[in-house]
Design a protein around this motif. Structure first.
Motif, PDB file in Angstrom:
ATOM      1  N   UNK A  64       0.871  -1.406  -0.069  1.00  0.00           N
ATOM      2  CA  UNK A  64       0.085  -0.114   0.048  1.00  0.00           C
ATOM      3  C   UNK A  64       0.832   1.270   0.064  1.00  0.00           C
ATOM      4  N   UNK A  65       0.210   2.388  -0.394  1.00  0.00           N
ATOM      5  CA  UNK A  65       0.774   3.665  -0.253  1.00  0.00           C
ATOM      6  C   UNK A  65       1.547   4.069   1.224  1.00  0.00           C
ATOM      7  N   UNK A  66       0.606   3.541   2.346  1.00  0.00           N
ATOM      8  CA  UNK A  66       1.314   3.769   3.437  1.00  0.00           C
ATOM      9  C   UNK A  66       2.547   3.105   3.728  1.00  0.00           C
ATOM     10  N   UNK A  67       2.615   1.653   3.390  1.00  0.00           N
ATOM     11  CA  UNK A  67       3.537   0.737   3.620  1.00  0.00           C
ATOM     12  C   UNK A  67       4.917   1.069   2.566  1.00  0.00           C
ATOM     13  N   UNK A  68       4.596   1.768   1.309  1.00  0.00           N
ATOM     14  CA  UNK A  68       5.497   2.199   0.487  1.00  0.00           C
ATOM     15  C   UNK A  68       6.538   3.089   1.342  1.00  0.00           C
ATOM     16  N   UNK A  69       5.821   4.370   1.955  1.00  0.00           N
ATOM     17  CA  UNK A  69       6.386   5.277   2.620  1.00  0.00           C
ATOM     18  C   UNK A  69       7.062   4.880   3.872  1.00  0.00           C
ATOM     19  N   UNK A  70       6.641   4.212   4.540  1.00  0.00           N
ATOM     20  CA  UNK A  70       7.148   3.461   5.741  1.00  0.00           C
ATOM     21  C   UNK A  70       8.613   2.752   5.068  1.00  0.00           C
ATOM     22  N   UNK A  71       8.590   2.019   4.396  1.00  0.00           N
ATOM     23  CA  UNK A  71       9.685   1.468   3.640  1.00  0.00           C
ATOM     24  C   UNK A  71      10.785   2.547   3.289  1.00  0.00           C
ATOM     25  N   UNK A  72      10.207   3.575   2.605  1.00  0.00           N
ATOM     26  CA  UNK A  72      11.201   4.561   2.091  1.00  0.00           C
ATOM     27  C   UNK A  72      11.840   5.432   3.216  1.00  0.00           C
ATOM     28  N   UNK A  73      11.129   5.659   4.168  1.00  0.00           N
ATOM     29  CA  UNK A  73      11.497   6.307   5.371  1.00  0.00           C
ATOM     30  C   UNK A  73      12.647   5.424   6.230  1.00  0.00           C
ATOM     31  N   UNK A  74      12.428   4.190   6.094  1.00  0.00           N
ATOM     32  CA  UNK A  74      13.464   3.287   6.818  1.00  0.00           C
ATOM     33  C   UNK A  74      14.599   3.330   6.114  1.00  0.00           C
ATOM     34  N   UNK A  75      14.535   3.429   4.796  1.00  0.00           N
ATOM     35  CA  UNK A  75      15.784   3.371   3.919  1.00  0.00           C
ATOM     36  C   UNK A  75      16.528   4.535   4.063  1.00  0.00           C
ATOM     37  N   UNK A  76      15.790   5.659   4.211  1.00  0.00           N
ATOM     38  CA  UNK A  76      16.369   7.122   4.281  1.00  0.00           C
ATOM     39  C   UNK A  76      17.075   7.158   5.465  1.00  0.00           C
TER      40      UNK A  76
END
Length: 103
Positions: A84-96
């Motif tokens: 989902x979009x929320x999960x995608x942004x969570x993954x992105x924030x983790x990588x950042x």
């Protein structure tokens, strides 16, 4: 430290076999998978201890605690799991956050 990890893994393996008893029949593919998984765990622990020795514990522990990012990416790639979009942004924030911690 490698020798201590290896000795600990071997002692644990022997004690678990003695405690539970040797299996009557052995599935070779399952035994092979278990041996490979055990070897990878030992290798991972060696790298973790090495990272703690060479780096700051606060950074090493924070980065290793983000292992679900790798699991989620593998699930997306190999199992075609939906994200989902929320999960995608969570993954992105983790990588950042990993990138920012390494600066």
């Amino acid at each position: 430290t490698f020798s201590f990890i290896l000795i600990g893994a071997l002692v644990t393996c022997v004690l678990s076999l003695v405690w539970t008893g040797l299996p009557k029949t052995t599935n070779t593919s399952a035994a092979s998978a278990a041996l490979i998984a055990g070897a990878l765990i030992i290798i991972g622990e060696i790298f973790f201890v090495r990272a703690l020795t060479d780096g700051k514990a606060s950074v090493v522990v924070a980065i290793t605690s983000l292992y679900p990012i790798g699991v989620a990416l593998l699930a997306y790639i190999l199992l075609q799991e939906s994200v989902s979009l929320r999960q995608f942004f969570g993954l992105l924030l983790g990588i950042v956050s990993v990138l920012l911690m390494t600066l």
